[in-house]
Design an enzyme around this catalytic site. Structure first.
Site, PDB file in Angstrom:
ATOM      1  NE  ARG A   1      -2.879   0.402   3.352  1.00 36.53           N
ATOM      2  CZ  ARG A   1      -2.242   0.682   4.502  1.00 36.53           C
ATOM      3  NH1 ARG A   1      -1.622   1.834   4.654  1.00 36.53           N
ATOM      4  NH2 ARG A   1      -2.236  -0.183   5.500  1.00 36.53           N
TER       5      ARG A   1
ATOM      6  CE1 TYR B   1     -16.393  12.941 -15.521  1.00 31.70           C
ATOM      7  CE2 TYR B   1     -15.239  12.743 -13.428  1.00 31.70           C
ATOM      8  CZ  TYR B   1     -16.078  12.217 -14.393  1.00 31.70           C
ATOM      9  OH  TYR B   1     -16.612  10.980 -14.209  1.00 31.70           O
TER      10      TYR B   1
ATOM     11  CG  ASP C   1      -8.131  17.215 -14.430  1.00 29.45           C
ATOM     12  OD1 ASP C   1      -7.440  16.642 -15.289  1.00 29.45           O
ATOM     13  OD2 ASP C   1      -9.175  16.717 -13.958  1.00 29.45           O
TER      14      ASP C   1
ATOM     15  CE  LYS D   1     -11.747   9.584 -18.711  1.00 34.68           C
ATOM     16  NZ  LYS D   1     -11.692   9.454 -17.291  1.00 34.68           N
TER      17      LYS D   1
HETATM   18  C1  PLP Z   1     -10.864  15.873 -16.899  1.00 37.45           C
HETATM   19  C2  PLP Z   1     -11.155  14.710 -16.013  1.00 37.45           C
HETATM   20  N1  PLP Z   1     -10.628  14.680 -14.779  1.00 37.45           N
HETATM   21  C3  PLP Z   1     -10.867  13.656 -13.929  1.00 37.45           C
HETATM   22  C4  PLP Z   1     -11.673  12.601 -14.296  1.00 37.45           C
HETATM   23  C5  PLP Z   1     -11.918  11.471 -13.326  1.00 37.45           C
HETATM   24  O1  PLP Z   1     -11.133  10.373 -13.652  1.00 37.45           O
HETATM   25  P1  PLP Z   1     -11.494   8.845 -13.296  1.00 37.45           P
HETATM   26  O2  PLP Z   1     -12.695   8.485 -14.114  1.00 37.45           O
HETATM   27  O3  PLP Z   1     -10.251   8.095 -13.661  1.00 37.45           O
HETATM   28  O4  PLP Z   1     -11.783   8.793 -11.840  1.00 37.45           O
HETATM   29  C6  PLP Z   1     -12.246  12.586 -15.560  1.00 37.45           C
HETATM   30  C7  PLP Z   1     -13.116  11.467 -15.966  1.00 37.45           C
HETATM   31  O5  PLP Z   1     -13.746  11.491 -16.986  1.00 37.45           O
HETATM   32  C8  PLP Z   1     -11.985  13.672 -16.453  1.00 37.45           C
HETATM   33  O6  PLP Z   1     -12.524  13.734 -17.667  1.00 37.45           O
END
Ligand code: PLP
Length: 387
Positions: free
Chosen positions: A56, A108, A180, A205
């Site tokens: 972990r 998001y 992000d 992604k």
């Molecule tokens: C820009 C962005 N940030 C964060 C996330 C969250 O990621 P996860 O689905 O891997 O938890 C997403 C998910 O679509 C996203 O598009």
């Protein structure tokens, strides 16, 4: 604490993608880093181990991924989490009850939900603002504000925030500046170079790129923050397993190549959509008609494969998503295969309808994640689906 190796930062991005954080495995010389599928490690004696005690806290496969993406972002520390949301949650728990966060309104939907539905119950407060104008962001900062969280380009309206200008604001007002970078990836945009304290990713992604795992990452340079994040990572325990880490690491090796193809296809398809009269509006920062195209050219070296289009009504959107054959109707983005989605009912369903409306996220908006297939085939598919 995972620290990128200084020597990895000497190389260009394509070399870092293939080599950073990875060395031939010492037992056999295996060129590809093994999946260390273990929960614990034998110790030489009390308090004596080889730097690994319990998985972990640290795992060699995960550590290689953390080093690899830290090097790509120009960071020195990396922390992997079980999902992008896990990474964002980890970063937000650097804060304490009573702290205030200024966040982009068009992030998001899951990020908005985490803040609005989970973390407000624990005493954090949030203001969601349009991050296109620095003044709007500055006006939302209060004496209790500790953190600025942005996405650029935003999901799904492809709006940009000026990374450097917000970096200056964050420094002046002593805010933690979190970006992000899931959409642009370090191949096209490196927020740390513009003053970001922490970059987060949904590894799920583009970084992984093959739609076969879920993961998240936080990358940074500051040792003090890295120590706090390490404590959070091991205390909360929301870490990815070794196999998912390995899949992500395999993905990052081809990230520069894939991004080049996503970008070429994205530009071609966005231009084609823009001249088509069945489409009311195209949102893609690579188009000269995008209101922030100059900013895009200043802070991004490519635009990727994310495109949104306005079709004018829910009916037209439904028709379109039902009509594609290559573009699969699915959540997520950034994989080699093209996907199509309807943000209002899918990725952004958690955002209150009034807020969606206010920011222009309509029921007629359709989002495309353009993959790396032949652009001609993708255009033919969209042409057919537009009816
Ligand atoms: C820009 C962005 N940030 C964060 C996330 C969250 O990621 P996860 O689905 O891997 O938890 C997403 C998910 O679509 C996203 O598009």
């Amino acid at each position: 604490m995972t620290r990128a190796k200084d020597k990895d930062l000497e190389f260009g991005l394509a070399t870092r993608a293939v080599h950073a954080g990875q060395e031939p495995e010492p037992l056999s010389g295996a060129v590809t880093l093994p999946i260390y599928q273990t929960s614990t490690y034998v110790q030489d004696g009390i308090g004596r181990n080889k730097g690994y005690d319990y998985a972990r806290t640290v795992n060699p496969t995960r550590q290689a991924l953390e080093r690899n993406v830290a090097a790509l972002e120009g960071g020195t520390h990396g922390f992997a989490f079980g999902s992008g949301m896990g990474a964002i949650h980890g970063v937000l728990t650097l804060l304490s009850a009573g702290d205030h966060v200024v966040c982009g309104e068009n992030v998001y939907g899951g990020t908005h939900r985490l803040m609005d539905k989970v973390l407000t119950r624990l005493g954090l407060t949030f203001s969601f603002v349009d991050t296109r104008a620095v003044d709007t962001v500055a006006a939302a900062v209060t004496p209790k504000t500790r953190l600025l969280f942005i996405e650029t380009p935003t999901n799904p309206l492809m709006r940009l925030a000026d990374l450097a200008a917000l970096g200056d604001l964050a420094r002046d007002r002593k805010l933690l500046y979190v970006v992000d970078n899931t959409f642009a990836t370090p191949i096209f945009q490196r927020p740390i170079e513009h003053g970001a304290d922490i970059v987060v990713h949904s590894t799920t992604k583009y970084l992984n790129g093959h739609s076969d795992m879920v993961g998240g990452l936080a990358l940074l340079t500051r040792d003090d923050l890295a120590e706090q994040l390490q404590l959070i990572q091991k205390s909360v325990g929301a870490v990815p397993g070794p196999f998912d880490s390995w899949l992500a690491l395999r993905g990052t090796k081809t990230l520069p190549l894939r991004m080049r193809q996503h970008d070429a296809n994205g530009r071609r398809i966005a231009s084609w959509l823009e001249q088509d009269r069945r489409v009311q509006q195209v949102f893609f920062p690579g188009l000269p008609s995008h209101p922030q195209h100059d900013l895009a050219c200043r802070q991004m070296s490519g635009f990727g494969g994310m495109i949104s289009i306005e079709l004018g009504s829910l009916e037209r959107a439904k028709q379109m998503v039902a009509g594609t054959r290559l573009f699969a109707l699915a959540e997520s983005l950034g994989g080699v295969e093209s996907l199509i989605g309807h943000p209002a009912t899918m990725t952004h369903a958690a955002v209150p309808p009034s807020m969606r409306q206010a920011m222009g996220l309509t029921d007629g908006l359709v989002r495309l994640s353009v993959g790396i297939e032949d652009a001609e085939d993708l255009i033919a598919d969209l042409d057919r689906a537009l009816g």
